[in-house]
Design a protein around this motif. Structure first.
Motif, PDB file in Angstrom:
ATOM      1  N   MET A   1       0.848  -1.210   0.172  1.00  0.00           N
ATOM      2  CA  MET A   1      -0.136  -0.077   0.010  1.00  0.00           C
ATOM      3  C   MET A   1       1.055   1.275   0.014  1.00  0.00           C
ATOM      4  SD  MET A   1      -2.813   1.094   2.656  1.00  0.00           S
ATOM      5  CE  MET A   1      -3.932   2.658   2.514  1.00  0.00           C
ATOM      6  N   THR A   2       0.808   2.256  -0.905  1.00  0.00           N
ATOM      7  CA  THR A   2       1.593   3.571  -0.903  1.00  0.00           C
ATOM      8  C   THR A   2       1.054   4.325   0.210  1.00  0.00           C
ATOM      9  OG1 THR A   2       1.097   3.383  -3.533  1.00  0.00           O
ATOM     10  CG2 THR A   2       1.866   5.591  -2.441  1.00  0.00           C
ATOM     11  N   ASP A   3       2.191   4.785   0.843  1.00  0.00           N
ATOM     12  CA  ASP A   3       2.176   5.784   1.898  1.00  0.00           C
ATOM     13  C   ASP A   3       1.466   7.006   1.575  1.00  0.00           C
ATOM     14  OD1 ASP A   3       2.619   7.445   4.091  1.00  0.00           O
ATOM     15  OD2 ASP A   3       4.679   6.913   4.403  1.00  0.00           O
ATOM     16  N   PRO A   4       0.338   7.365   2.259  1.00  0.00           N
ATOM     17  CA  PRO A   4      -0.520   8.322   1.793  1.00  0.00           C
ATOM     18  C   PRO A   4       0.309   9.679   2.360  1.00  0.00           C
ATOM     19  CG  PRO A   4      -1.323   7.406   3.902  1.00  0.00           C
ATOM     20  CD  PRO A   4      -0.369   6.611   3.432  1.00  0.00           C
ATOM     21  N   GLY A   5       1.496   9.813   3.222  1.00  0.00           N
ATOM     22  CA  GLY A   5       2.117  10.985   3.470  1.00  0.00           C
ATOM     23  C   GLY A   5       1.078  11.959   4.276  1.00  0.00           C
ATOM     24  N   VAL A   6       1.323  13.251   3.772  1.00  0.00           N
ATOM     25  CA  VAL A   6       0.711  14.072   4.655  1.00  0.00           C
ATOM     26  C   VAL A   6      -0.703  13.952   4.397  1.00  0.00           C
ATOM     27  CG1 VAL A   6       2.477  15.694   4.676  1.00  0.00           C
ATOM     28  CG2 VAL A   6       0.927  15.831   2.735  1.00  0.00           C
ATOM     29  N   PHE A   7      -1.330  13.617   3.390  1.00  0.00           N
ATOM     30  CA  PHE A   7      -2.564  13.504   3.072  1.00  0.00           C
ATOM     31  C   PHE A   7      -3.443  12.287   3.678  1.00  0.00           C
ATOM     32  CE2 PHE A   7      -1.003  15.832  -0.677  1.00  0.00           C
ATOM     33  CZ  PHE A   7      -1.548  16.871  -0.781  1.00  0.00           C
ATOM     34  N   GLY A   8      -2.840  11.601   4.610  1.00  0.00           N
ATOM     35  CA  GLY A   8      -3.226  10.546   5.290  1.00  0.00           C
ATOM     36  C   GLY A   8      -4.548  10.768   6.099  1.00  0.00           C
ATOM     37  N   GLU A   9      -4.663  12.324   6.621  1.00  0.00           N
ATOM     38  CA  GLU A   9      -5.426  12.592   7.600  1.00  0.00           C
ATOM     39  C   GLU A   9      -6.888  12.965   7.031  1.00  0.00           C
ATOM     40  OE1 GLU A   9      -5.283  13.169  10.905  1.00  0.00           O
ATOM     41  OE2 GLU A   9      -3.226  12.097  10.766  1.00  0.00           O
ATOM     42  N   LEU A  10      -6.763  13.115   5.616  1.00  0.00           N
ATOM     43  CA  LEU A  10      -8.134  13.589   4.849  1.00  0.00           C
ATOM     44  C   LEU A  10      -8.840  12.357   4.792  1.00  0.00           C
ATOM     45  CD1 LEU A  10      -7.063  15.632   2.204  1.00  0.00           C
ATOM     46  CD2 LEU A  10      -8.749  16.033   3.900  1.00  0.00           C
ATOM     47  N   VAL A  11     -10.102  12.175   5.297  1.00  0.00           N
ATOM     48  CA  VAL A  11     -11.030  11.109   5.054  1.00  0.00           C
ATOM     49  C   VAL A  11     -12.256  11.319   4.227  1.00  0.00           C
ATOM     50  CG1 VAL A  11     -12.875   9.859   6.465  1.00  0.00           C
ATOM     51  CG2 VAL A  11     -10.651  10.811   7.706  1.00  0.00           C
ATOM     52  N   GLY A  12     -12.228  10.194   3.225  1.00  0.00           N
ATOM     53  CA  GLY A  12     -13.144  10.017   2.207  1.00  0.00           C
ATOM     54  C   GLY A  12     -13.339  11.343   1.258  1.00  0.00           C
ATOM     55  N   GLN A  13     -11.932  11.910   0.781  1.00  0.00           N
ATOM     56  CA  GLN A  13     -11.810  12.838   0.090  1.00  0.00           C
ATOM     57  C   GLN A  13     -10.686  12.486  -1.129  1.00  0.00           C
ATOM     58  OE1 GLN A  13     -13.738  15.339   0.440  1.00  0.00           O
ATOM     59  NE2 GLN A  13     -14.377  15.149   2.534  1.00  0.00           N
ATOM     60  N   ASP A  14     -11.039  11.221  -1.915  1.00  0.00           N
ATOM     61  CA  ASP A  14     -10.152  10.817  -2.491  1.00  0.00           C
ATOM     62  C   ASP A  14      -9.891  11.641  -3.869  1.00  0.00           C
ATOM     63  OD1 ASP A  14      -9.890   8.622  -1.194  1.00  0.00           O
ATOM     64  OD2 ASP A  14     -11.157   7.136  -2.401  1.00  0.00           O
ATOM     65  N   SER A  15     -10.898  12.345  -4.442  1.00  0.00           N
ATOM     66  CA  SER A  15     -10.733  13.057  -5.504  1.00  0.00           C
ATOM     67  C   SER A  15      -9.915  14.572  -5.094  1.00  0.00           C
ATOM     68  CB  SER A  15     -11.995  13.456  -6.178  1.00  0.00           C
ATOM     69  OG  SER A  15     -12.731  14.338  -5.257  1.00  0.00           O
ATOM     70  N   VAL A  16     -10.197  15.143  -3.970  1.00  0.00           N
ATOM     71  CA  VAL A  16      -9.353  16.320  -3.553  1.00  0.00           C
ATOM     72  C   VAL A  16      -7.870  16.110  -3.352  1.00  0.00           C
ATOM     73  CG1 VAL A  16      -9.302  17.939  -1.580  1.00  0.00           C
ATOM     74  CG2 VAL A  16     -11.654  17.439  -2.392  1.00  0.00           C
ATOM     75  N   VAL A  17      -7.668  14.662  -2.839  1.00  0.00           N
ATOM     76  CA  VAL A  17      -6.250  14.170  -2.618  1.00  0.00           C
ATOM     77  C   VAL A  17      -5.586  14.277  -4.061  1.00  0.00           C
ATOM     78  CG1 VAL A  17      -4.869  12.314  -2.025  1.00  0.00           C
ATOM     79  CG2 VAL A  17      -6.821  13.246  -0.447  1.00  0.00           C
ATOM     80  N   ALA A  18      -6.312  13.775  -5.058  1.00  0.00           N
ATOM     81  CA  ALA A  18      -5.767  13.382  -6.277  1.00  0.00           C
ATOM     82  C   ALA A  18      -5.428  14.893  -6.660  1.00  0.00           C
ATOM     83  CB  ALA A  18      -6.543  12.909  -7.068  1.00  0.00           C
ATOM     84  N   GLN A  19      -6.512  15.919  -6.678  1.00  0.00           N
ATOM     85  CA  GLN A  19      -6.250  17.186  -7.141  1.00  0.00           C
ATOM     86  C   GLN A  19      -5.127  17.997  -6.556  1.00  0.00           C
ATOM     87  OE1 GLN A  19      -9.767  19.541  -6.653  1.00  0.00           O
ATOM     88  NE2 GLN A  19      -8.918  21.355  -7.763  1.00  0.00           N
ATOM     89  N   LEU A  20      -4.796  17.756  -5.156  1.00  0.00           N
ATOM     90  CA  LEU A  20      -3.925  18.356  -4.525  1.00  0.00           C
ATOM     91  C   LEU A  20      -2.449  17.882  -4.754  1.00  0.00           C
ATOM     92  CD1 LEU A  20      -5.849  19.387  -1.231  1.00  0.00           C
ATOM     93  CD2 LEU A  20      -5.518  20.862  -3.101  1.00  0.00           C
ATOM     94  N   ARG A  21      -2.479  16.418  -4.881  1.00  0.00           N
ATOM     95  CA  ARG A  21      -1.221  15.961  -5.343  1.00  0.00           C
ATOM     96  C   ARG A  21      -0.728  16.338  -6.792  1.00  0.00           C
ATOM     97  NH1 ARG A  21       0.623  11.864  -2.270  1.00  0.00           N
ATOM     98  NH2 ARG A  21      -0.645  10.706  -0.774  1.00  0.00           N
ATOM     99  N   GLN A  22      -1.596  16.502  -7.421  1.00  0.00           N
ATOM    100  CA  GLN A  22      -1.300  16.710  -8.843  1.00  0.00           C
ATOM    101  C   GLN A  22      -0.822  18.318  -8.907  1.00  0.00           C
ATOM    102  OE1 GLN A  22      -4.584  16.802 -11.789  1.00  0.00           O
ATOM    103  NE2 GLN A  22      -3.257  16.627 -13.473  1.00  0.00           N
TER     104      GLN A  22
END
Length: 393
Positions: A1-22
């Motif tokens: 499993m990929t380490d979520p890093g700083v985004f691991g605290e976000l819950v149920g926000q997969d699309s937001v995480v993808a947007q901010l990572r990009q």
């Protein structure tokens, strides 16, 4: 499993995480001198209370300031998490509003170059609390940004900010996390019993911080139960006024508990910073300086306490609205998850005793009370008017 890093605290926000990572990846390429799209200097993160908009903003700030785009383990990520990073400016309005003088000072500080050579990030929580004059001052900074300054504004909705500001920001929309996702966090990180975790998540309607408090703080859970008993106690004028007073008192108690948690460490840290208890040359001067700084801190804390009382009362009203929404759910036989689990008998009784139209009017009365409170109406008067409307149906 990929380490979520700083985004691991976000819950149920997969699309937001993808947007901010990009965007963080694009920002890293900008620093290398590449001409890329995907990164901009102003962001507006919106979402309902508890959705994690401030958590998302801080994770994004860490990703911008981290050489590895938010690994979560390096000194930069740890400093952002602690709020002590030299290139991160955290803005949290203490009172009901954020004034123009404060904003001008903020804009001036944000115009400098980052000390770490990457970005200078201004994370403005509750940006919707900025006054009209403050918003105008903020607009100028966003229109003509410093080359390496990134503004992260947080608000419940885009409509809370003036059109000129939101039109110059890239919008990030967070949703209310599913109850199961919130419960999973409580189980994994807080060791909460699964049944209690799910009940707290449903009661908090996706608000992660509130769910944690309901699951781990018996007093918070008790205060919520007091709120949910209000509909069964509205038997006339006297009980309605008593229920209003009880609601306001419960909100004040909850706000007082949160205020004490915040105030005491701040006062202790300030006294320590000024060398309280020390002896020797210069102590007298430091003590005089500490007195002035302590007075300023107390003023800010009083202003914050007022806001926390309003926020706590608003949460109580949302709990009450959720209860009547559950009544409406029973009346309409809708297949919707109930927020008021454990109160099924009361829900069925109230559902049978009134029509759906009456329930809708009661929900509207609660929402109208929230609007009046936002307009600085005296809390007890606004809540009394609401409870009388609940009796009338």
């Amino acid at each position: 499993m990929t380490d979520p890093g700083v985004f691991g605290e976000l819950v149920g926000q997969d699309s937001v995480v993808a947007q901010l990572r990009q965007a963080a990846s694009a920002a890293a390429r900008v620093l290398r001198g590449e001409a890329v799209l995907g990164m901009t200097h102003a962001w507006l993160l919106v979402g309902p209370p508890g959705s994690g908009r401030s958590v998302a903003a801080r994770a994004f700030a860490a990703a911008l300031l981290c050489p590895d785009q938010g690994c979560g383990h390096c000194s930069s990520c740890r400093q952002v998490r602690a709020g002590s990073h030299a290139d991160l400016m955290l803005v949290r309005p203490d009172g009901l509003s954020y004034g123009v003088k404060q904003t001008r000072d903020l804009v001036l500080r944000a115009a400098g170059a980052p000390s770490g050579g990457r970005w200078q990030v201004v994370l403005f929580e509750d940006a919707d609390r900025a006054t009209e004059q403050a918003a105008n001052a903020l607009l100028k900074a966003i229109e003509e940004p410093a080359p390496r300054t990134v503004w992260l504004l947080c608000a419940p909705s885009a409509e809370e900010l003036v059109t000129t500001i939101r039109s110059r920001c890239r919008l990030v929309v967070l949703r209310t996390p599913p109850s199961a996702a919130v419960a999973d966090v409580l189980i994994r990180r807080d060791g909460v019993d699964p049944e209690r975790a799910l009940a707290a998540a449903r009661a908090a309607q996706g608000h992660i911080g509130r769910a944690r408090r309901l699951a781990t703080d018996p007093e918070a859970a008790r205060r919520r139960e007091d709120v949910l008993r209000v509909p069964t106690r509205l038997g006339g004028l006297g009980p309605a006024l008593a229920a209003a007073a009880a609601l306001v008192k419960a909100a004040e108690q909850e706000a007082a508990a949160v205020t004490e948690e915040l105030d005491v460490p701040e006062r202790d840290a300030l006294r320590q910073a000024f060398g309280e208890g020390s002896t020797g040359k210069g102590v007298a001067k430091a003590v005089r300086g500490a007195a002035g700084a302590l007075k300023d801190l107390e003023d800010r804390q009083k202003s914050r306490a007022t806001r926390l009382k309003r926020d706590a009362l608003d949460r109580a009203l949302l709990d009450l609205a959720a209860f009547y929404r559950d009544v409406l759910t029973v009346q309409l036989r809708a297949n919707v998850e109930l927020a008021s689990a454990g109160h099924e008998a009361e829900l069925r009784r109230l559902a049978a005793a009134s029509a759906p139209e009456s329930t809708v009017r009661r929900i509207e009365a609660i929402m109208a009370c929230r609007e009046r409170l936002a307009g600085s109406v005296a809390p007890l008067l606004a809540v009394e008017e609401m409870t009388l409307a609940l009796v009338a149906g």
